[in-house]
Every structure is written in structure tokens, then in C-alpha cells.
Write a protein that holds these residues in place. Structure first.
Motif, PDB file in Angstrom:
ATOM      1  N   ASN A  10      47.158  42.243  46.318  1.00 55.81           N
ATOM      2  CA  ASN A  10      46.995  43.433  47.148  1.00 55.81           C
ATOM      3  C   ASN A  10      48.305  43.666  47.899  1.00 55.81           C
ATOM      4  O   ASN A  10      48.612  42.946  48.847  1.00 55.81           O
ATOM      5  CB  ASN A  10      45.832  43.215  48.134  1.00 55.81           C
ATOM      6  CG  ASN A  10      45.683  44.379  49.096  1.00 55.81           C
ATOM      7  OD1 ASN A  10      46.237  45.458  48.875  1.00 55.81           O
ATOM      8  ND2 ASN A  10      44.939  44.168  50.164  1.00 55.81           N
ATOM      9  N   LYS A  12      49.132  46.193  49.714  1.00 49.64           N
ATOM     10  CA  LYS A  12      48.971  46.947  50.974  1.00 49.64           C
ATOM     11  C   LYS A  12      50.070  48.011  51.092  1.00 49.64           C
ATOM     12  O   LYS A  12      50.429  48.630  50.103  1.00 49.64           O
ATOM     13  CB  LYS A  12      48.978  45.991  52.169  1.00 49.64           C
ATOM     14  CG  LYS A  12      48.070  44.783  51.976  1.00 49.64           C
ATOM     15  CD  LYS A  12      47.908  43.973  53.229  1.00 49.64           C
ATOM     16  CE  LYS A  12      47.163  42.697  52.913  1.00 49.64           C
ATOM     17  NZ  LYS A  12      46.668  42.000  54.062  1.00 49.64           N
ATOM     18  N   GLU A  99      41.020  45.524  56.333  1.00 52.10           N
ATOM     19  CA  GLU A  99      41.861  46.494  57.060  1.00 52.10           C
ATOM     20  C   GLU A  99      41.253  47.891  57.021  1.00 52.10           C
ATOM     21  O   GLU A  99      41.399  48.668  57.965  1.00 52.10           O
ATOM     22  CB  GLU A  99      43.290  46.462  56.480  1.00 52.10           C
ATOM     23  CG  GLU A  99      44.014  45.194  56.921  1.00 52.10           C
ATOM     24  CD  GLU A  99      44.918  44.578  55.876  1.00 52.10           C
ATOM     25  OE1 GLU A  99      45.378  45.295  54.963  1.00 52.10           O
ATOM     26  OE2 GLU A  99      45.166  43.360  55.965  1.00 52.10           O
ATOM     27  N   GLU A 169      36.597  37.510  52.113  1.00 46.93           N
ATOM     28  CA  GLU A 169      37.854  37.460  52.866  1.00 46.93           C
ATOM     29  C   GLU A 169      37.545  37.382  54.362  1.00 46.93           C
ATOM     30  O   GLU A 169      37.337  38.413  55.014  1.00 46.93           O
ATOM     31  CB  GLU A 169      38.667  38.728  52.596  1.00 46.93           C
ATOM     32  CG  GLU A 169      39.089  38.878  51.155  1.00 46.93           C
ATOM     33  CD  GLU A 169      40.383  39.665  51.051  1.00 46.93           C
ATOM     34  OE1 GLU A 169      41.339  39.124  50.519  1.00 46.93           O
ATOM     35  OE2 GLU A 169      40.431  40.811  51.553  1.00 46.93           O
ATOM     36  N   GLY A 175      46.258  37.453  56.548  1.00 44.51           N
ATOM     37  CA  GLY A 175      47.589  37.689  57.101  1.00 44.51           C
ATOM     38  C   GLY A 175      47.903  36.834  58.318  1.00 44.51           C
ATOM     39  O   GLY A 175      48.866  37.094  59.027  1.00 44.51           O
ATOM     40  N   GLY A 214      42.565  35.355  51.835  1.00 50.99           N
ATOM     41  CA  GLY A 214      42.880  35.045  53.230  1.00 50.99           C
ATOM     42  C   GLY A 214      43.948  33.968  53.272  1.00 50.99           C
ATOM     43  O   GLY A 214      43.650  32.781  53.150  1.00 50.99           O
ATOM     44  N   VAL A 216      46.114  32.984  51.137  1.00 48.84           N
ATOM     45  CA  VAL A 216      46.364  32.170  49.939  1.00 48.84           C
ATOM     46  C   VAL A 216      47.869  32.155  49.706  1.00 48.84           C
ATOM     47  O   VAL A 216      48.546  33.179  49.882  1.00 48.84           O
ATOM     48  CB  VAL A 216      45.641  32.769  48.711  1.00 48.84           C
ATOM     49  CG1 VAL A 216      46.029  32.017  47.435  1.00 48.84           C
ATOM     50  CG2 VAL A 216      44.125  32.752  48.906  1.00 48.84           C
ATOM     51  N   VAL A 235      45.114  38.130  46.960  1.00 45.33           N
ATOM     52  CA  VAL A 235      46.278  37.648  47.696  1.00 45.33           C
ATOM     53  C   VAL A 235      47.086  38.816  48.246  1.00 45.33           C
ATOM     54  O   VAL A 235      47.445  39.739  47.493  1.00 45.33           O
ATOM     55  CB  VAL A 235      47.172  36.795  46.758  1.00 45.33           C
ATOM     56  CG1 VAL A 235      48.326  36.171  47.535  1.00 45.33           C
ATOM     57  CG2 VAL A 235      46.354  35.722  46.050  1.00 45.33           C
TER      58      VAL A 235
END
Ligand code: PEP
Length: 251
Positions: A10, A12, A99, A169, A175, A214, A216, A235
Motif C-alpha cells: 500500500n 498511500k 486511514e 490491521e 506506521g 501494521g 511489517v 505493507v
């Protein structure tokens, strides 16, 4: 039934198209054949086409989008739709990422609607569930993830549920550099597995991949992947560097 581990990146709000080209140039030669894993990239919508172009010769790698709107189309400036995602060749859509829920205020009702739209479009929804630190400390983890799962499945029939993926998660681990232990992850994956089985039966429920996400990284990926009922990894930060991502994919 999905038997291969699913390893998903991911990105983001990171990686421009230029960054993505450089990333793939470095990553792809490190992972020449990915037959033992289902690898998924979730780039931003604006970087998506560049990643798709870069993966043209690697059809075994899946592409997904990070979010779609809860309506199929209409006057929703700035949003992306599930039909656009499908038309671009996306196979998976993230739903209810922490998020989205905690920064953008996405509700359980919106995840219900998105899951239904994605399933109707015959794409794979990857539903993210997870508790906040306060919810964990209050002993409510199982209740929270079960509630989020129930909302996500509310408008799906059994055949549609058979096509989904789940990601556990914990919000406090995303993060933050704090990872759930493999035992913690297994415990909650077991709760989710039991809820799936009670909704759709053993045969279908056992085949739905449940990923852990979370913090990783290349140091903890193998251990988490080896934990009971952990069928893959989602991830964020550690997927942004091509070398780190390559070692997680090979974990
Ligand atoms: C995520 O965004 O889904 C995630 C797990 O992020 P990170 O790996 O950075 O904790």
C-alpha cells in the motif's frame, strides 16, 4: 480457494509516476518469477497507469486501487469509481483502511456500500479491520473487528463473500513501528476466521485470505507470515523501498 500467500504493497500518498518507474526497474529483476505468491500493488490513482505499464510483461502481479467512492458515479468531484478501477485493469480494491476510517471519517455504512459495489463489479474487495489502542486496552478488539466485518459483508451473498480478502490491521501498529506479535495476530485472525465460517460455512470461510498489516518490515515478515491463520501481509512504509519490498516478497 486462494492458497498462495498474498503480499500487498500500500503506497498511500507516496511515489510519483517517476518514482514508480525507478522502483520497478530496481524491484522487478530481484523477483523474476512470482508464482508462489500473489503480489499486489496499491499505487495512488495518479501513479496507477505508470505501474500498469511497468508491469505489462508481468501479468502474475496484481494491481489494485486504494479507495473508490461509495456511489458508482455522479457529482462527486475528486473521487474515483469502481467502474474506473475495473476499466483500468485493477483486480483488487482496498476498503475501510484505517486511514480512511480514522483520518477521513469513513463509516461502517460506507464500507458496506463500497463492498457491495466492488463485488457487483466482480473485483476483489480487500476489507481492512482493526482496533485502536484504546479499544484494545478496553478489551474490545474482537468486538470491534467483528462489527467491522459484519458491516463489510452486510450486502454480500455467499458467492460474493467467497471472492473477498480481509486484512487485520491494528490501528496502533500502522506506521508506528509497533507490530502485533505473531501470537496476537493469530488470535485475531482466528476470531475473523470463525466469524467467516459461521457466516458462509467451513469450505468457503477457510479459503478467504486474511492478511496482517501494521509495521511489517523485512525483519519481521517471515515470522508473521508463519503465524497460524496469517495468509499474507499488507505493507505500507516498508513497501516504498524496492530492496526492502523485494525481501518481504521473498520472505
Ligand atoms: C498500511 O498502510 O496498510 C500499513 C500497514 O502501513 P505500515 O506498514 O506503514 O504500518
Amino acid at each position: 480457494m486462494h492458497l498462495k500467500p498474498v503480499i500487498a504493497a500500500n503506497w498511500k500518498l507516496n511515489h510519483t509516476p517517476t518514482d514508480a518507474r525507478a522502483f520497478l526497474q530496481r524491484f522487478l529483476p530481484q523477483c523474476p518469477r512470482l508464482n508462489e505468491r500473489t503480489v499486489v500493488f496499491f499505487p495512488s490513482a495518479l501513479t496507477y497507469a505508470t505501474v500498469a505499464e511497468g508491469l505489462r510483461e508481468r501479468p502474475e502481479i496484481w494491481l489494485g486501487v486504494q479507495n473508490v467512492h461509495s456511489e458508482a458515479q455522479g457529482a462527486y468531484t475528486g473521487e474515483n469509481s469502481v467502474l474506473m478501477a475495473r476499466d483500468c485493469g485493477a483486480r483488487v480494491v482496498l476498503v475501510g483502511h484505517s486511514e480512511r476510517r480514522h483520518v477521513f471519517g469513513e463509516t461502517d455504512e460506507q464500507t458496506t456500500r463500497k463492498m457491495a459495489l466492488i463485488a457487483q463489479a466482480r473485483l476483489t474487495p480487500m476489507l481492512c479491520v482493526g482496533e485502536t489502542l484504546a479499544e484494545r486496552e478496553a478489551g474490545n478488539t474482537a468486538a470491534v473487528v467483528e462489527r467491522q466485518l459484519t458491516a463489510g459483508l452486510a450486502e454480500l451473498d455467499d458467492a460474493q463473500i467467497a471472492t473477498i480478502m480481509l486484512a487485520y490491521e491494528p490501528v496502533w501498529a500502522i506506521g508506528t513501528g509497533r507490530t502485533a506479535t505473531p501470537e496476537d495476530a493469530s488470535e485475531i485472525h482466528g476470531v475473523l476466521r470463525a466469524a467467516l465460517v459461521s457466516r458462509v460455512g467451513e469450505k468457503v470461510g477457510a479459503g478467504i485470505p486474511i492478511l496482517y498489516g501494521g509495521s511489517v518490515n523485512r525483519g519481521n515478515a517471515s515470522q508473521l507470515l508463519a503465524a497460524a491463520d496469517v495468509d499474507g501481509l499488507l505493507v505500507g512504509g516498508a513497501s516504498l523501498d524496492a530492496d526492502s519490498w523485494a525481501s518481504i516478497v521473498r520472505a
